[in-house]
Design an enzyme around this catalytic site. Structure first.
Site, PDB file in Angstrom:
ATOM      1  CG  HIS A  88      26.742  35.111  49.601  1.00  0.00           C
ATOM      2  ND1 HIS A  88      27.100  34.156  50.522  1.00  0.00           N
ATOM      3  CD2 HIS A  88      26.857  34.520  48.386  1.00  0.00           C
ATOM      4  CE1 HIS A  88      27.430  33.040  49.896  1.00  0.00           C
ATOM      5  NE2 HIS A  88      27.296  33.239  48.597  1.00  0.00           N
ATOM      6  CE1 TYR A  98      26.705  30.851  53.732  1.00  0.00           C
ATOM      7  CE2 TYR A  98      25.087  32.412  54.570  1.00  0.00           C
ATOM      8  CZ  TYR A  98      26.244  32.145  53.861  1.00  0.00           C
ATOM      9  OH  TYR A  98      26.942  33.176  53.267  1.00  0.00           O
ATOM     10  CD  GLU A 140      26.877  36.393  53.612  1.00  0.00           C
ATOM     11  OE1 GLU A 140      25.813  35.961  54.130  1.00  0.00           O
ATOM     12  OE2 GLU A 140      27.639  35.685  52.924  1.00  0.00           O
ATOM     13  CE1 TYR A 191      28.399  43.171  43.893  1.00  0.00           C
ATOM     14  CE2 TYR A 191      30.771  43.468  43.726  1.00  0.00           C
ATOM     15  CZ  TYR A 191      29.680  42.790  44.238  1.00  0.00           C
ATOM     16  OH  TYR A 191      29.874  41.747  45.123  1.00  0.00           O
ATOM     17  NE  ARG A 206      23.241  37.223  34.284  1.00  0.00           N
ATOM     18  CZ  ARG A 206      22.254  36.358  34.532  1.00  0.00           C
ATOM     19  NH1 ARG A 206      21.638  36.373  35.706  1.00  0.00           N
ATOM     20  NH2 ARG A 206      21.889  35.487  33.616  1.00  0.00           N
ATOM     21  CB  SER A 209      31.269  48.369  38.131  1.00  0.00           C
ATOM     22  OG  SER A 209      31.916  47.148  38.413  1.00  0.00           O
ATOM     23  N   GLY A 281      38.074  45.888  28.168  1.00  0.00           N
ATOM     24  CA  GLY A 281      36.661  45.861  27.823  1.00  0.00           C
ATOM     25  C   GLY A 281      35.817  46.646  28.800  1.00  0.00           C
ATOM     26  CB  THR A 285      32.226  49.993  34.645  1.00  0.00           C
ATOM     27  OG1 THR A 285      32.387  48.594  34.932  1.00  0.00           O
ATOM     28  CG2 THR A 285      31.660  50.159  33.242  1.00  0.00           C
ATOM     29  CB  VAL A 397      35.765  37.748  38.942  1.00  0.00           C
ATOM     30  CG1 VAL A 397      35.194  36.775  37.932  1.00  0.00           C
ATOM     31  CG2 VAL A 397      37.254  37.506  39.122  1.00  0.00           C
ATOM     32  CG  PHE A 398      32.354  41.882  35.388  1.00  0.00           C
ATOM     33  CD1 PHE A 398      32.169  42.555  36.577  1.00  0.00           C
ATOM     34  CD2 PHE A 398      32.814  42.586  34.302  1.00  0.00           C
ATOM     35  CE1 PHE A 398      32.445  43.906  36.684  1.00  0.00           C
ATOM     36  CE2 PHE A 398      33.091  43.949  34.386  1.00  0.00           C
ATOM     37  CZ  PHE A 398      32.900  44.617  35.585  1.00  0.00           C
TER      38      PHE A 398
END
Length: 408
Positions: A88, A98, A140, A191, A206, A209, A281, A285, A397-398
């Site tokens: 977020h 929210y 946050e 990231y 998107r 990383s 894969g 990164t 997790v991407f």
């Protein structure tokens, strides 16, 4: 903490809500986007919406959070919400949003469950929602303060100083400020978000990383183009909208909109535990960023690096990964390739999929995983069989985190 009255109601209604939560979250997004179409076009990942992965992840997170209010597990709650809060923050979510989510989520609950939503049931689930929301808002707020930004004010413009091919399907971009000042430090493994305006006018975001050394100066990200894939059952995984746009259209001296770095898959400070960094894969990164940090600090601890890929030619940062491990006194690398391309297997290089059978895992090892979900789930199960404590296994997790509800 959930009140005793609400806890009894949640315990009684959780099976029914849990069974319907997928329908609820799907309807929620439909209602949200009807009322606020710009959110789907310019904020949410519309590819994940089309595939249903975002509603699935939201459903799992809500159900997991509610379940953990009945049998409290603060560490598990923190693990689930920390990942969400960082995502977020990377999107610039603010506290007022929210209330918008609450409006449409509860409208979906009432529509799906109908008369089962009595005032008592509505009040209990309302308490669950705001307990989860208020916890995220507080997290946050802390993340924004730690980054030195006003809540939500996370975007900046950077210039592409260099574009470099890391494999046939991946390119790295070295990003620098537009005014010559150094870009801020970040934690190894974090990231940033990239926002681009696509050909149809949509602004899509998107996360990528950071794979440079975590010090002031320039930032580096690596982007892999994603081709559409048709599976044996006829289902289709679509091509990557943003990654493909970046791969085909962004070059030196172009500017990009990016955010302040966030993310909780980071090396802990003042901890000299042995490390196992496992990736598949483009999941290499964040590990590259961690390894740069370890090399910069002349870290002498045991560091095992595991990587799986389709082939040596598909392996982004292949040479760099090997060079970094060689510079670590306690570094050991294991690689697996589904197709060795006519090359013979050798020391540290094997054909097939990742296998922990020959990997020495020392007591107290902290594990960091990144890659496709099936790879991480399989490796986690193998690590648990080797008596690695669940709390020592961390992952990134991407995309939507559909793994969050998995038991610890």
């Amino acid at each position: 903490m959930l009140s005793a009255t609400s806890k009894d109601v949640i315990r009684a209604t959780l099976p029914a809500v849990g069974a319907a939560i997928g329908d609820i979250t799907t309807l929620f997004y439909r209602k949200l986007f009807t009322a606020h179409p710009a959110l789907e076009r310019d904020f949410f990942n519309r590819g994940n919406q089309r595939q249903g992965t975002q509603p699935q992840a939201l459903a799992g997170s809500i159900a997991a959070f509610a379940t953990l209010q009945l049998e409290p597990d603060p560490a598990r709650v923190n693990a689930i919400l920390s990942r969400i809060a960082n995502k977020h923050a990377s999107l610039g979510v603010t506290a007022d949003q929210y209330a918008v989510v609450h409006e449409h989520l509860f409208a979906a609950i009432v529509e799906v469950l109908g008369e089962a939503v009595t005032p008592e049931v509505a009040a209990a689930w309302d308490e669950v929602y705001w307990l989860m929301a208020d916890t995220l808002i507080a997290m946050e707020k802390g993340l924004y303060a730690g980054a030195g930004v006003v809540p939500g004010d996370v975007w900046r413009t950077v210039r592409v100083r260099e574009r470099r091919h890391e494999s046939a399907d991946s390119v790295s971009f070295i990003l620098t400020s537009t005014d010559g000042t150094p870009l801020p430090r970040f934690a190894p493994g974090q990231y940033l978000s990239v926002g681009v305006r696509l050909d149809d006018g949509a602004r899509q975001i998107r996360q990528y990383s950071l794979c440079s050394a975590p010090r002031e100066g320039d930032w580096r990200i690596t982007v892999k183009r994603i081709r559409a894939t048709t599976f044996a059952d006829g289902s289709v995984a679509p091509a990557g909208e943003v990654s493909n746009h970046l791969y085909h259209n962004v070059f030196e001296d172009d500017v990009l909109d990016v955010t302040t770095p966030f993310g909780d898959l980071v090396l802990p400070e003042d901890d000299q535990s042995p490390l196992l960094l496992a990736s598949a894969g483009i999941g290499c990164t964040p590990m590259i960023g961690m390894l740069h940090h370890l090399v910069d600090n002349a870290d002498a601890r045991s560091v095992s690096v595991l990587h799986a890929d389709r082939s040596p030619s598909a392996h982004a940062h292949r040479s760099e990964l090997g060079a970094l491990v060689e510079r670590l006194p306690g570094g050991v690398m294991h690689r697996w390739y589904e197709d060795l391309g006519g090359r013979a297997a050798g020391t540290g290089i094997s054909a097939g999929r990742a296998d922990l059978g020959a990997v020495d895992i020392q007591p107290g090892t902290r594990v960091f995983l990144c890659g496709p979900l099936p790879f991480m789930i399989g490796l986690r199960e193998a690590l648990l069989e080797k008596n690695v404590p669940a709390e020592n296994i961390h992952y990134e997790v991407f995309g939507p985190d559909s793994w969050a509800p998995a038991p610890a």
